[in-house]
Design a protein around this motif. Structure first.
Motif, PDB file in Angstrom:
ATOM      1  N   ALA A   1       0.837  -1.209   0.000  1.00  0.00           N
ATOM      2  CA  ALA A   1       0.000   0.000   0.000  1.00  0.00           C
ATOM      3  C   ALA A   1       0.867   1.254   0.000  1.00  0.00           C
ATOM      4  O   ALA A   1       0.575   2.235  -0.702  1.00  0.00           O
ATOM      5  N   SER A   2       1.951   1.237   0.790  1.00  0.00           N
ATOM      6  CA  SER A   2       2.829   2.416   0.825  1.00  0.00           C
ATOM      7  C   SER A   2       3.519   2.614  -0.515  1.00  0.00           C
ATOM      8  O   SER A   2       3.766   3.762  -0.932  1.00  0.00           O
ATOM      9  N   GLN A   3       3.815   1.502  -1.208  1.00  0.00           N
ATOM     10  CA  GLN A   3       4.410   1.639  -2.549  1.00  0.00           C
ATOM     11  C   GLN A   3       3.447   2.338  -3.507  1.00  0.00           C
ATOM     12  O   GLN A   3       3.837   3.225  -4.293  1.00  0.00           O
ATOM     13  N   LEU A   4       2.169   1.929  -3.457  1.00  0.00           N
ATOM     14  CA  LEU A   4       1.171   2.560  -4.334  1.00  0.00           C
ATOM     15  C   LEU A   4       0.983   4.043  -3.968  1.00  0.00           C
ATOM     16  O   LEU A   4       0.836   4.898  -4.848  1.00  0.00           O
ATOM     17  N   ALA A   5       0.993   4.321  -2.664  1.00  0.00           N
ATOM     18  CA  ALA A   5       0.853   5.707  -2.227  1.00  0.00           C
ATOM     19  C   ALA A   5       2.051   6.540  -2.677  1.00  0.00           C
ATOM     20  O   ALA A   5       1.902   7.698  -3.104  1.00  0.00           O
ATOM     21  N   LEU A   6       3.250   5.931  -2.569  1.00  0.00           N
ATOM     22  CA  LEU A   6       4.449   6.633  -3.031  1.00  0.00           C
ATOM     23  C   LEU A   6       4.401   6.859  -4.538  1.00  0.00           C
ATOM     24  O   LEU A   6       4.867   7.881  -5.052  1.00  0.00           O
ATOM     25  N   GLN A   7       3.820   5.884  -5.253  1.00  0.00           N
ATOM     26  CA  GLN A   7       3.702   6.029  -6.707  1.00  0.00           C
ATOM     27  C   GLN A   7       2.801   7.225  -7.043  1.00  0.00           C
ATOM     28  O   GLN A   7       3.114   8.022  -7.937  1.00  0.00           O
ATOM     29  N   ALA A   8       1.666   7.348  -6.319  1.00  0.00           N
ATOM     30  CA  ALA A   8       0.774   8.496  -6.553  1.00  0.00           C
ATOM     31  C   ALA A   8       1.466   9.806  -6.205  1.00  0.00           C
ATOM     32  O   ALA A   8       1.358  10.804  -6.930  1.00  0.00           O
ATOM     33  N   THR A   9       2.218   9.797  -5.097  1.00  0.00           N
ATOM     34  CA  THR A   9       2.938  11.015  -4.697  1.00  0.00           C
ATOM     35  C   THR A   9       3.988  11.396  -5.739  1.00  0.00           C
ATOM     36  O   THR A   9       4.143  12.568  -6.090  1.00  0.00           O
ATOM     37  N   SER A  10       4.727  10.369  -6.201  1.00  0.00           N
ATOM     38  CA  SER A  10       5.765  10.665  -7.199  1.00  0.00           C
ATOM     39  C   SER A  10       5.151  11.181  -8.501  1.00  0.00           C
ATOM     40  O   SER A  10       5.716  12.055  -9.171  1.00  0.00           O
ATOM     41  N   GLN A  11       3.951  10.671  -8.855  1.00  0.00           N
ATOM     42  CA  GLN A  11       3.256  11.166 -10.049  1.00  0.00           C
ATOM     43  C   GLN A  11       2.859  12.628  -9.863  1.00  0.00           C
ATOM     44  O   GLN A  11       2.994  13.453 -10.788  1.00  0.00           O
ATOM     45  N   ASN A  12       2.404  12.968  -8.663  1.00  0.00           N
ATOM     46  CA  ASN A  12       2.050  14.366  -8.379  1.00  0.00           C
ATOM     47  C   ASN A  12       3.269  15.271  -8.492  1.00  0.00           C
ATOM     48  O   ASN A  12       3.203  16.351  -9.089  1.00  0.00           O
ATOM     49  N   ILE A  13       4.389  14.828  -7.895  1.00  0.00           N
ATOM     50  CA  ILE A  13       5.596  15.661  -7.924  1.00  0.00           C
ATOM     51  C   ILE A  13       6.114  15.792  -9.350  1.00  0.00           C
ATOM     52  O   ILE A  13       6.543  16.876  -9.773  1.00  0.00           O
TER      53      ILE A  13
END
Length: 456
Positions: free
Chosen positions: A13-25
């Motif tokens: 789950a944290s990997q998916l959340a990090l993926q969304a965050t990295s997409q935002n950045i």
């Protein structure tokens, strides 16, 4: 091994959340990008009362978008489009009509100054009479030049309308195509965020060209219609805007085999602004100058007919007014000579009775369509004054529309834009979440090894 499973679900789950965050950045500077976030949901126990649960899962990816704020953004864009489109035309007219060398007032004044010069010296003076003809020709040229400016603006306005219609049709086709892709992606369970962002950008571009009403549909598509009610996009079916006709250019929309005539002043945004400027300012201003030229020519010609020339004959017309002529609306009669000026009121050489009446014409009223009855000496000044008022009102309306657009953009950004500080915090938090879950897995693994060691 629920500990291991919980930790594994947390790490994933944290990997998916990090993926969304990295997409935002990554899209921090991407125009129209809408930020996303992983929606984490606890997974409860399947049965029993002694189980805390089965970890966590990413229920969905949230797309931070507010339909009301989108609508406000698009409406504000229409206002900016309407007033910004007409301001260059108004500014050009202000400069030309207010210019001392190109304005009508100066030309009219010099014509009557030439008449006064003749009356003050010698009505039979050929050089002074020639100055009258020269001033008359210069005045006529100013009227023609001003008429050419109006005709040039009308042509530019119609060309621009055609270009805007072509650009709007491209946006309409893009929106319909994206509607189709979004519908298919939604049905297959794929993420539509990027497609929706692209569609919203296309709608934003279209909203600057025509006023829109946008309606969300259950299948993820958006229906687009003009604010006057005619459909532009329904599902993946696109309408086509058509600008047709010559001088009296009309707008039409073709949709699904049917055609609808549009009021070009009521469609809003850039196209509506052009229509309003043409109907309410440009054409009345052109008609006002035409009215002034026609009535001034009639009054001068009528007064000349009441006098006598140097040859003792009745005066002939000095001016020829041709309504609708694009380049020669007002001309001095071909072959007109200084001796043809009928300044004498009693057919006596040197008499200036009729000349004095011609000079008085400047103080006579004329009827200008957009102004009513005004003095000839004041007509151009009042036309320029009315134009200045219209231009000032448009500037104020444009400034208001731009302020509303800026506020709408700020509101949209507060909800949908990427905040780098917030994303930095998310990055650290999800990183910590991942590392914590990996620590849990390490502890679980140690416990598992210790258990195996005890079992020998």
């Amino acid at each position: 091994m629920s500990i291991m499973n919980n930790a594994l679900s947390g790490a994933l789950a944290s990997q998916l959340a990090l993926q969304a965050t990295s997409q935002n950045i990554a899209n921090l500077q991407t125009k129209g990008y809408t930020r996303q976030s992983a929606l984490l949901t606890a997974v409860g126990p399947q049965f029993g009362t002694r189980s805390a649960g089965n970890g966590v899962e990413v229920n969905s990816l949230l797309r931070f978008s507010d339909g009301y704020k989108n609508q406000q953004l698009w409406r504000a864009a229409s206002g900016v489009g309407q007033y910004s489109q007409t301001q260059p035309y108004l500014t050009q007219l202000e400069r030309v009509m207010g210019d001392n060398d190109a304005g009508l007032s100066n030309g009219v004044d010099k014509f009557f100054q030439a008449l006064n010069a003749v009356a003050g010296v010698d009505p039979t003076s050929t050089p002074l009479r020639q100055q009258v003809l020269t001033a008359a020709s210069a005045m006529a040229q100013r009227f023609n030049s001003m008429n050419n400016v109006y005709n040039g603006q009308l042509q530019s306005l119609r060309d621009q309308r055609g270009a805007i219609v072509s650009s709007a049709n491209a946006s309409i086709q893009t929106i319909a195509g994206l509607n189709r892709q979004i519908s298919l992606a939604t049905a297959s369970g794929s993420s539509t965020s990027t497609l929706v962002d692209a569609r919203d950008l296309a709608i934003d571009a279209l909203s600057t060209q025509v006023g829109l009403e946008v309606t969300d549909q259950p299948d993820g598509t958006r229906s687009i219609s003009l604010k006057t009610g005619q459909a532009l996009v329904i599902g993946d079916v696109a309408a086509t805007l058509v600008a047709e006709g010559g001088a009296a250019q009309n707008l039409r929309v073709d949709f699904a085999g049917s055609s609808f005539q549009l009021d070009k002043t009521a469609v809003g945004a850039q196209l509506g602004g052009l229509g309003l400027y043409e109907r309410d300012i440009l054409l009345p201003m052109q008609q006002g100058v035409s009215d002034l030229a026609q009535q001034l020519a009639q009054k001068v010609n009528t007064q000349l007919a009441a006098g006598y020339t140097m040859n003792g004959t009745a005066g002939g017309p000095l001016f020829v007014f041709t309504p609708g002529s694009p380049s020669n609306m007002l001309q001095v009669t071909a072959g007109y000579q200084t001796a043809d000026l009928a300044f004498s009121g009693d057919n006596t050489p040197g008499d200036s009775g009729n000349l004095q009446k011609m000079i008085d014409i400047k103080k006579q009223p004329v009827t200008i369509g957009s102004l009513g009855s005004v003095m000839i000496s004041d007509a151009d000044s009042q036309l320029v004054g009315k134009l200045a008022v219209d231009s000032q009102q448009n500037r104020v309306a444009l400034a208001t529309a731009e302020t509303m657009r800026n506020h709408a953009m700020d509101d949209w950004t507060s909800t949908s834009g990427v905040n780098k500080d917030e994303e930095a915090v998310n990055l650290v938090e999800y990183q910590n979440m991942y590392q914590a879950n990996m620590k849990v897995m390490s502890v679980a693994n140690s416990l598992f090894d210790a258990t195996l060691a005890m079992m020998g």
